[in-house]
Write an enzyme that holds these catalytic residues in place. Structure first.
Site, PDB file in Angstrom:
ATOM      1  CE  LYS A   1      -1.528   3.037   2.970  1.00  0.00           C
ATOM      2  NZ  LYS A   1      -1.708   4.191   2.097  1.00  0.00           N
TER       3      LYS A   1
ATOM      4  CD  GLU B   1      13.872   1.103   9.461  1.00  0.00           C
ATOM      5  OE1 GLU B   1      14.277   2.119  10.055  1.00  0.00           O
ATOM      6  OE2 GLU B   1      14.469   0.016   9.490  1.00  0.00           O
TER       7      GLU B   1
ATOM      8  CB  CYS C   1      13.146   9.367   8.334  1.00  0.00           C
ATOM      9  SG  CYS C   1      14.064   8.480   7.085  1.00  0.00           S
TER      10      CYS C   1
HETATM   11  P1  NAD Z   1       2.486   8.256   8.017  1.00  0.00           P
HETATM   12  O1  NAD Z   1       2.778   7.431   9.235  1.00  0.00           O
HETATM   13  O2  NAD Z   1       1.403   9.246   8.089  1.00  0.00           O
HETATM   14  O3  NAD Z   1       2.109   7.307   6.786  1.00  0.00           O
HETATM   15  C1  NAD Z   1       2.934   6.231   6.403  1.00  0.00           C
HETATM   16  C2  NAD Z   1       2.067   5.207   5.705  1.00  0.00           C
HETATM   17  O4  NAD Z   1       1.139   4.678   6.644  1.00  0.00           O
HETATM   18  C3  NAD Z   1       1.224   5.776   4.547  1.00  0.00           C
HETATM   19  O5  NAD Z   1       1.132   4.829   3.526  1.00  0.00           O
HETATM   20  C4  NAD Z   1      -0.122   5.979   5.211  1.00  0.00           C
HETATM   21  O6  NAD Z   1      -1.204   5.975   4.300  1.00  0.00           O
HETATM   22  C5  NAD Z   1      -0.182   4.783   6.142  1.00  0.00           C
HETATM   23  N1  NAD Z   1      -1.103   4.940   7.269  1.00  0.00           N
HETATM   24  C6  NAD Z   1      -1.551   6.102   7.837  1.00  0.00           C
HETATM   25  N2  NAD Z   1      -2.389   5.806   8.856  1.00  0.00           N
HETATM   26  C7  NAD Z   1      -2.468   4.462   8.933  1.00  0.00           C
HETATM   27  C8  NAD Z   1      -3.172   3.571   9.788  1.00  0.00           C
HETATM   28  N3  NAD Z   1      -3.947   4.009  10.763  1.00  0.00           N
HETATM   29  N4  NAD Z   1      -3.002   2.258   9.598  1.00  0.00           N
HETATM   30  C9  NAD Z   1      -2.200   1.788   8.614  1.00  0.00           C
HETATM   31  N5  NAD Z   1      -1.521   2.577   7.763  1.00  0.00           N
HETATM   32  C10 NAD Z   1      -1.651   3.903   7.928  1.00  0.00           C
HETATM   33  O7  NAD Z   1       3.879   8.895   7.582  1.00  0.00           O
HETATM   34  P2  NAD Z   1       4.180   9.840   6.315  1.00  0.00           P
HETATM   35  O8  NAD Z   1       3.582  11.160   6.606  1.00  0.00           O
HETATM   36  O9  NAD Z   1       3.804   9.170   5.046  1.00  0.00           O
HETATM   37  O10 NAD Z   1       5.765   9.907   6.356  1.00  0.00           O
HETATM   38  C11 NAD Z   1       6.445  10.718   7.231  1.00  0.00           C
HETATM   39  C12 NAD Z   1       6.952   9.955   8.424  1.00  0.00           C
HETATM   40  O11 NAD Z   1       7.674   8.814   7.977  1.00  0.00           O
HETATM   41  C13 NAD Z   1       7.934  10.747   9.250  1.00  0.00           C
HETATM   42  O12 NAD Z   1       7.693  10.522  10.615  1.00  0.00           O
HETATM   43  C14 NAD Z   1       9.282  10.175   8.858  1.00  0.00           C
HETATM   44  O13 NAD Z   1      10.295  10.342   9.791  1.00  0.00           O
HETATM   45  C15 NAD Z   1       8.931   8.755   8.638  1.00  0.00           C
HETATM   46  N6  NAD Z   1       9.911   8.103   7.768  1.00  0.00           N
HETATM   47  C16 NAD Z   1      10.791   7.241   8.346  1.00  0.00           C
HETATM   48  C17 NAD Z   1      11.763   6.630   7.583  1.00  0.00           C
HETATM   49  C18 NAD Z   1      12.726   5.664   8.217  1.00  0.00           C
HETATM   50  O14 NAD Z   1      13.305   4.856   7.492  1.00  0.00           O
HETATM   51  N7  NAD Z   1      12.945   5.696   9.514  1.00  0.00           N
HETATM   52  C19 NAD Z   1      11.846   6.898   6.217  1.00  0.00           C
HETATM   53  C20 NAD Z   1      10.933   7.797   5.654  1.00  0.00           C
HETATM   54  C21 NAD Z   1       9.960   8.383   6.447  1.00  0.00           C
END
Ligand code: NAD
Length: 497
Positions: free
Chosen positions: A177, A252, A286
């Site tokens: 997804k 992550e 991130c």
């Molecule tokens: P997010 O957590 O909002 O979304 C990530 C994914 O989860 C998306 O596909 C989203 O649709 C899905 N999602 C949202 N709510 C959900 C739920 N209730 N159940 C299941 N899936 C759900 O994060 P984002 O805004 O897309 O990305 C930014 C965040 O990601 C930041 O906190 C960043 O630090 C982190 N990030 C971490 C890494 C790493 O490797 N550590 C890499 C990139 C981004």
């Protein structure tokens, strides 16, 4: 609407509409008049279909010899390399980061694919002598089954590649997804897989929201492992969903990464590193360098040079090759960043050194552009020091010594990346040991990993797993330990030996 393509889900080797019959638009954050594509607004029923397809495909895929699986992955990698420019442009249009960086993102998917294809002929286990005569023992990797993947928008092809390629080479099947802001990049990736001969059902894509697609995916009992990259808040939910029935989950999550600039640092180099680390990908990494911890002896020079460089950054549409920083990914992300700018100015009482708001005027009115923003006099109790902003904001905190810099650096719930600028090898090694992060750099910013070493973080950034390198294989396989007794009699370990 003219010339806007409708993209479908890919389930069991067919491109299909969602059961909901509904779609959503994907718009360019640099120019919201530009509709990048129409995507399926999927339902839990679509997730069930995709998981059923992955379950069926697993029966055959797990038995394909790993070197043969790898041949397909090699072809996918070569094809991605051919399509690099087109995919990079699509990515810049759908999420805003500048072309140089989206080319890097696609390159990372190419590198990861080639690297994991190589694992088709490795995936080494152990053989070791037995304590008993006429007995052989070894360990082998086995696939887990169906892998559910939930990915963010900031590395729209690289992060899916970090998950899909190791999963495939180990013999698993996949349901992914993508983030709602970046389905096109995952579509491009999967389309290449289809065209290069990956069997139907081995990889399935279901687009849609976290609630309607992510939740049912992570809760489904047929999913053997969920690999999630995103916020710590959602990662916690994934962890809880998998805990009760012990399904694996690989997380992550967020970061609040620091650069330590010591009094013996090459200040010019540190400034360049901080600019790239803080404002690359508009700070939406991130690993973004969001905390700059600077020795009092060089803080004046460092701050002046950094502010001058930040003010000179060219912000705009990432498709323009001369632009150095693109927009925020969407309106809500921009509002979050503006909220933190306001907190920095009005609640935390930090000193605003440059930026601090939205960019408006010609070239900016149709996009979500924020100013490169630097706060000075930031202390560890401030909100902008503690919370992940994920935007074009960084902060400077003064330190009096190396020891204090380490203490300030570790003063965060996150543990992804950190770095030090120093010419002193002793300080570099001590910081390498003492900063509690999964990734560490010397004389480089907190961003810029390579695919063949582990990637991930400690504390609230991760749950002990790592992506990339051979460490990724541990997420997508399980060890099986095998004993073969060819003595023709019963031999009791620890008793007969
Ligand atoms: P997010 O957590 O909002 O979304 C990530 C994914 O989860 C998306 O596909 C989203 O649709 C899905 N999602 C949202 N709510 C959900 C739920 N209730 N159940 C299941 N899936 C759900 O994060 P984002 O805004 O897309 O990305 C930014 C965040 O990601 C930041 O906190 C960043 O630090 C982190 N990030 C971490 C890494 C790493 O490797 N550590 C890499 C990139 C981004």
């Amino acid at each position: 609407m003219k010339n806007v393509t409708e993209y479908k889900n890919y389930i069991a080797g067919e491109w299909v509409r969602s059961r909901s019959g509904q779609t959503f638009e994907n718009r360019n954050p640099a120019d919201t008049d530009d509709i990048v594509g129409i995507f399926q607004k999927s339902t839990p029923g679509d997730v069930d279909d995709a998981i059923a397809a992955a379950k069926e495909a697993y029966k055959k895929w797990r038995l394909v010899p790993a070197p043969k699986r790898a041949e397909i992955i090699f072809r996918i990698a070569a094809r991605l390399a051919k399509e690099k420019e087109r995919f990079s442009r699509d990515m810049t249009r759908e999420m805003g980061k500048i072309l140089k960086e989206t080319r890097g993102d696609v390159q990372e998917a190419i590198d990861m694919s080639f690297y994991m294809a190589g694992e088709g002929r490795r995936q080494f286990g152990q053989t070791t002598p037995s304590e008993l005569p006429d007995k052989f023992m070894m360990s082998i990797r086995q696939p887990i089954g169906i892998c559910g993947m939930i990915t963010p928008w900031n590395f729209p092809m690289a992060i899916p590649s970090w998950k899909i390629m190791p999963a495939l080479v180990c013999g698993n099947t996949v349901v992914i997804k993508p983030a709602t802001d970046t389905p096109l990049s995952v579509y491009n990736f999967i389309k290449v897989m289809e065209e290069e001969g990956l069997a139907g059902g081995v990889v399935n894509i279901v687009t849609g929201s976290g609630k309607d697609v992510g939740e049912p995916l992570m809760r489904h009992k047929d999913i053997g492992v969920i690999s999630f990259t995103g916020s710590t808040e959602v990662g916690r939910k994934v962890s809880e969903a998998c805990a009760s029935d012990f399904r694996h989950c690989h997380l992550e999550m967020g970061g609040k990464n620091c650069i330590l600039v010591m009094d013996d640092a090459n200040v010019e180099l540190a400034v360049e590193g901080a600019i790239w680390g803080a404002f690359g990908t508009t700070g939406q990494r991130c690993t973004a360098s969001s905390r700059l911890i600077v020795h009092k002896k060089v803080i004046k020079e460092f701050t002046e040079k950094l502010v001058e460089r930040a003010k000179s950054l060219k912000v705009g549409n990432g498709l323009d090759e001369s632009v150095e920083m693109g927009p925020a990914v969407n309106e809500s992300q921009m509002q979050t960043v503006l909220k933190y700018m306001d907190i920095g100015k009005n609640k935390d009482g930090a000193k605003l050194l440059c930026g601090g708001g939205r960019l408006t005027g010609p070239g900016y009115d149709k996009g979500y552009f924020t100013m490169p923003t630097i706060f000075g006099e930031v202390t560890p109790n401030m909100t902008i020091f503690r919370e992940e902003i994920f935007g074009s904001v960084t902060s400077i905190t003064e330190c009096n010594s190396f020891e204090e810099a380490i203490e300030i650096g570790n003063n965060t719930v996150y543990g992804l990346s950190s770095s030090i600028y120093t010419q002193d090898v002793n300080k570099a090694f001590a910081a390498m040991r003492d900063l509690c992060t999964g990734i560490f750099y010397v004389n480089a910013p907190t961003i810029g990993t390579e695919v063949h070493l582990p990637f991930g973080g400690t504390k609230e950034t991760g749950n002990g797993h790592r992506e990339a390198g051979t460490a990724a294989l541990d997420v997508f396989s399980e060890w099986k330990t095998i004993y073969v007794d060819f003595s023709g009699k019963i031999q009791k370990t620890q008793i007969d030996s």
